[in-house]
Structures are given as structure tokens and as C-alpha cells.
Design a protein around this motif. Structure first.
Motif, PDB file in Angstrom:
ATOM      1  N   GLU A  64       0.837  -1.202   0.000  1.00 57.86           N
ATOM      2  CA  GLU A  64       0.000   0.000   0.000  1.00 57.86           C
ATOM      3  C   GLU A  64       0.871   1.251   0.000  1.00 57.86           C
ATOM      4  O   GLU A  64       0.795   2.078   0.896  1.00 57.86           O
ATOM      5  CB  GLU A  64      -0.928  -0.015   1.221  1.00 57.86           C
ATOM      6  CG  GLU A  64      -1.870  -1.197   1.262  1.00 57.86           C
ATOM      7  CD  GLU A  64      -2.819  -1.228   0.061  1.00 57.86           C
ATOM      8  OE1 GLU A  64      -3.322  -0.155  -0.336  1.00 57.86           O
ATOM      9  OE2 GLU A  64      -3.042  -2.325  -0.468  1.00 57.86           O
ATOM     10  N   THR A  65       1.702   1.371  -1.023  1.00 59.40           N
ATOM     11  CA  THR A  65       2.581   2.525  -1.152  1.00 59.40           C
ATOM     12  C   THR A  65       2.333   3.189  -2.501  1.00 59.40           C
ATOM     13  O   THR A  65       1.669   2.629  -3.367  1.00 59.40           O
ATOM     14  CB  THR A  65       4.057   2.093  -1.068  1.00 59.40           C
ATOM     15  OG1 THR A  65       4.316   1.121  -2.086  1.00 59.40           O
ATOM     16  CG2 THR A  65       4.405   1.533   0.294  1.00 59.40           C
ATOM     17  N   THR A  75       0.818   5.021   3.034  1.00 59.31           N
ATOM     18  CA  THR A  75      -0.600   5.354   2.830  1.00 59.31           C
ATOM     19  C   THR A  75      -0.991   6.669   3.500  1.00 59.31           C
ATOM     20  O   THR A  75      -1.907   7.344   3.036  1.00 59.31           O
ATOM     21  CB  THR A  75      -1.530   4.234   3.346  1.00 59.31           C
ATOM     22  OG1 THR A  75      -1.214   3.972   4.708  1.00 59.31           O
ATOM     23  CG2 THR A  75      -1.390   2.987   2.526  1.00 59.31           C
ATOM     24  N   ASP A  76      -0.297   7.064   4.557  1.00 58.66           N
ATOM     25  CA  ASP A  76      -0.615   8.325   5.233  1.00 58.66           C
ATOM     26  C   ASP A  76       0.044   9.527   4.555  1.00 58.66           C
ATOM     27  O   ASP A  76      -0.080  10.654   5.029  1.00 58.66           O
ATOM     28  CB  ASP A  76      -0.227   8.265   6.712  1.00 58.66           C
ATOM     29  CG  ASP A  76       1.262   8.060   6.938  1.00 58.66           C
ATOM     30  OD1 ASP A  76       2.056   8.062   5.965  1.00 58.66           O
ATOM     31  OD2 ASP A  76       1.648   7.888   8.115  1.00 58.66           O
TER      32      ASP A  76
END
Length: 113
Positions: free
Chosen positions: A57-58, A82-83
Motif C-alpha cells: 500500500e505505497t 498510505t498516510d
């Protein structure tokens, strides 16, 4: 596709989990050399990207793509979590062949921004 388009497609396919498109962008003899490992062969690389990388999830955020000639391209950017925080900065040096990307050599800077 020309070298810069192949490099951009490489990142798009990885970020989108489009492993068939990733496979199509790579030559059969593809090699990825990075500080912690070397992956040899298109199928080994695609399998690693699909199942074994530490975080799927990058997002690759490209700052610049440089062209040395038709066969050599470099991309400078940041791998984002993700953030939105920077995991690390990178430069990837691409060698482009007649059948796709033959090699990517990755250089990283873990200091982030």
C-alpha cells in the motif's frame, strides 16, 4: 513505448497492483538490483511485487525523469506510505531493451525529505 513512458508505466503498474501490465513492461531477462537484494528474471520480480514486498500500500511519487539516451533513463522520487509520509527517497536507473525494461538499479536515501 519509449524509455520514459516505460519507466512511468513500471511505477503505475506497481502502485495499481496491475501485475500483467508490469509483466508486459519487463523483458524476460529483467534484473532488479537494490541495496538489500537482487531479483533476477521477470517472473521472480513480479511474484515478489505481488506477494513478498513488505508493504503493498505505497505510492511512487516521481520528482523527475531523466533521459541519457534511448536505452538509459533515470527516475528520481519518493516512496510514500498510505498516510502520505515519505518512507524513503530513491533514484532508479533503467536500462531499456528492445523487449522492455532489462534492468533497474535502485539507490535509496532513508532520510526521507
Amino acid at each position: 513505448m519509449d524509455g520514459p513512458a516505460l519507466a512511468r508505466e513500471y511505477y503505475r503498474a506497481i502502485d495499481d497492483g496491475d501485475y500483467e501490465a508490469l509483466r508486459e513492461a519487463l523483458a524476460a531477462e529483467f534484473v532488479h538490483r537494490r541495496p538489500d537484494m537482487t531479483l533476477e528474471g521477470r517472473e521472480e520480480f513480479v511474484s515478489f511485487m505481488r506477494s513478498d514486498r513488505p508493504d503493498t500500500e505505497t505510492e511512487h511519487s516521481l520528482d523527475a525523469v531523466y533521459v541519457a539516451d534511448g536505452n538509459r533513463v533515470a527516475a528520481e522520487g519518493r516512496l510514500l506510505r498510505t498516510d502520505g509520509n515519505v518512507w524513503f527517497r530513491f533514484v532508479d536507473a533503467f536500462e531499456i531493451g528492445e523487449r522492455g525494461i532489462r534492468e533497474v538499479r535502485t539507490y535509496t536515501d532513508s532520510r526521507g525529505e
